[in-house]
Design a protein around this motif. Structure first.
Motif, PDB file in Angstrom:
ATOM      1  N   LYS A   1       5.707 -24.072 -14.374  1.00  0.00           N
ATOM      2  CA  LYS A   1       4.943 -22.985 -13.760  1.00  0.00           C
ATOM      3  C   LYS A   1       5.870 -21.857 -13.295  1.00  0.00           C
ATOM      4  O   LYS A   1       5.561 -20.670 -13.487  1.00  0.00           O
TER       5      LYS A   1
ATOM      6  N   GLU B   1     -10.262 -18.274 -24.254  1.00  0.00           N
ATOM      7  CA  GLU B   1     -10.337 -18.993 -22.984  1.00  0.00           C
ATOM      8  C   GLU B   1      -9.389 -20.190 -22.978  1.00  0.00           C
ATOM      9  O   GLU B   1      -9.272 -20.883 -21.968  1.00  0.00           O
TER      10      GLU B   1
ATOM     11  N   HIS C   1      -4.793 -17.962 -15.324  1.00  0.00           N
ATOM     12  CA  HIS C   1      -5.674 -17.481 -14.255  1.00  0.00           C
ATOM     13  C   HIS C   1      -5.872 -18.453 -13.111  1.00  0.00           C
ATOM     14  O   HIS C   1      -6.288 -18.053 -12.032  1.00  0.00           O
ATOM     15  N   SER C   2      -5.593 -19.728 -13.330  1.00  0.00           N
ATOM     16  CA  SER C   2      -5.883 -20.693 -12.269  1.00  0.00           C
ATOM     17  C   SER C   2      -4.958 -21.899 -12.368  1.00  0.00           C
ATOM     18  O   SER C   2      -4.318 -22.135 -13.403  1.00  0.00           O
ATOM     19  N   GLU C   3      -4.894 -22.653 -11.282  1.00  0.00           N
ATOM     20  CA  GLU C   3      -4.104 -23.889 -11.269  1.00  0.00           C
ATOM     21  C   GLU C   3      -4.614 -24.857 -12.340  1.00  0.00           C
ATOM     22  O   GLU C   3      -3.829 -25.552 -12.985  1.00  0.00           O
ATOM     23  N   ALA C   4      -5.917 -24.870 -12.543  1.00  0.00           N
ATOM     24  CA  ALA C   4      -6.502 -25.758 -13.545  1.00  0.00           C
ATOM     25  C   ALA C   4      -5.997 -25.417 -14.942  1.00  0.00           C
ATOM     26  O   ALA C   4      -5.727 -26.309 -15.760  1.00  0.00           O
ATOM     27  N   GLU C   5      -5.862 -24.118 -15.235  1.00  0.00           N
ATOM     28  CA  GLU C   5      -5.364 -23.717 -16.550  1.00  0.00           C
ATOM     29  C   GLU C   5      -3.903 -24.110 -16.730  1.00  0.00           C
ATOM     30  O   GLU C   5      -3.502 -24.573 -17.805  1.00  0.00           O
ATOM     31  N   TYR C   6      -3.091 -23.933 -15.690  1.00  0.00           N
ATOM     32  CA  TYR C   6      -1.680 -24.347 -15.773  1.00  0.00           C
ATOM     33  C   TYR C   6      -1.584 -25.852 -16.047  1.00  0.00           C
ATOM     34  O   TYR C   6      -0.802 -26.294 -16.892  1.00  0.00           O
ATOM     35  N   LYS C   7      -2.371 -26.622 -15.323  1.00  0.00           N
ATOM     36  CA  LYS C   7      -2.322 -28.078 -15.476  1.00  0.00           C
ATOM     37  C   LYS C   7      -2.833 -28.516 -16.850  1.00  0.00           C
ATOM     38  O   LYS C   7      -2.293 -29.444 -17.465  1.00  0.00           O
ATOM     39  N   ASP C   8      -3.864 -27.833 -17.340  1.00  0.00           N
ATOM     40  CA  ASP C   8      -4.402 -28.145 -18.660  1.00  0.00           C
ATOM     41  C   ASP C   8      -3.347 -27.888 -19.735  1.00  0.00           C
ATOM     42  O   ASP C   8      -3.120 -28.723 -20.627  1.00  0.00           O
TER      43      ASP C   8
ATOM     44  N   PRO D   1      -6.021 -21.980 -22.552  1.00  0.00           N
ATOM     45  CA  PRO D   1      -4.789 -21.622 -21.843  1.00  0.00           C
ATOM     46  C   PRO D   1      -3.541 -21.621 -22.728  1.00  0.00           C
ATOM     47  O   PRO D   1      -2.634 -20.804 -22.526  1.00  0.00           O
TER      48      PRO D   1
ATOM     49  N   TYR E   1       1.307 -15.398 -17.464  1.00  0.00           N
ATOM     50  CA  TYR E   1       0.520 -16.016 -16.402  1.00  0.00           C
ATOM     51  C   TYR E   1      -0.800 -16.576 -16.928  1.00  0.00           C
ATOM     52  O   TYR E   1      -1.341 -16.102 -17.929  1.00  0.00           O
TER      53      TYR E   1
END
Length: 207
Positions: free
Chosen positions: A63, A21, A74-81, A23, A72
């Motif tokens: 990104k 889980e 799964h979410s904007e939160a994961e990219y930001k993290d 990122p 890729y």
């Protein structure tokens, strides 16, 4: 001496089957499904995007680059993290060196020491890099099928060998310690036991 097709396949299978889980781990695993050059390939893409020569990228470039490379989250939160964890000094950018170091699979000190031993053996001039001249007497191509057939010269085979480790966008025929370490850290990720990694490195480089 470089990774065999068997070890490359093992690496890809292991990365493809990994469940996480985290990122950063997700990005690492997706890169490693492409083999030992997968992480360097993503670094190459980021360097191409570096129009201003700053050797860093911002969040939007980060990104976009991941999407262009086909990896890729799964979410904007994961990219930001993930971006926040790569951005060590919090200035809103990621340096290429920081990115590659953070994405590099973790290794025991024992493995790092073995990789350093192999690098030092190749670096005959002790200048911190490996070139064709360093390989003479260390890497024997005389029995290589393409040398025996006359298809390639010794120097051409040396160059082909060096490309295995070289950063894709900077294939200058000179291998730095970081490039060598980046390559073998990914190979290491496909090998669970330190003892097997030790055996592989000692046989490959006659340490």
């Amino acid at each position: 001496m470089a990774a065999t097709s068997r070890s490359q396949s093992a690496l890809a299978r292991k990365a493809a089957g990994a469940k996480t889980e985290d990122p950063v781990e997700k990005l690492r695993n997706q890169c490693m499904t492409r083999g030992s050059a997968g992480i360097l390939g993503l670094g190459r893409l980021f360097r191409i995007m570096d129009d201003d020569g700053s050797k860093s990228i911002n969040y939007a470039e980060f990104k976009k680059g991941l999407g262009d490379y086909g990896v890729y989250l799964h979410s904007e939160a994961e990219y930001k993290d993930a971006f926040t964890r790569f951005d060590k000094n919090g200035d809103g950018t990621i340096s290429f060196d920081e990115f590659l170091m953070a994405l590099r699979p973790p290794m025991s000190q024992r493995r790092v020491d073995l990789i350093r031993m192999a690098f030092n053996k190749c670096d005959k001039t002790k200048d911190g890099s490996i070139t064709i001249d360093d390989l003479r007497g260390v890497y024997n191509v005389r029995n290589h099928p393409k040398f025996v057939s006359g298809e390639m010269t010794e120097d051409q085979l040396f160059k082909e060998f060096l490309k295995t480790f070289d950063t894709p966008d900077n294939a200058d025929g000179t291998i730095t310690w970081e490039e060598f370490l980046n390559y073998y850290s990914t190979v290491s990720a496909s090998i669970d036991q330190d003892s097997y990694f030790d055996l592989m490195m000692r046989k490959a480089w006659r340490l």
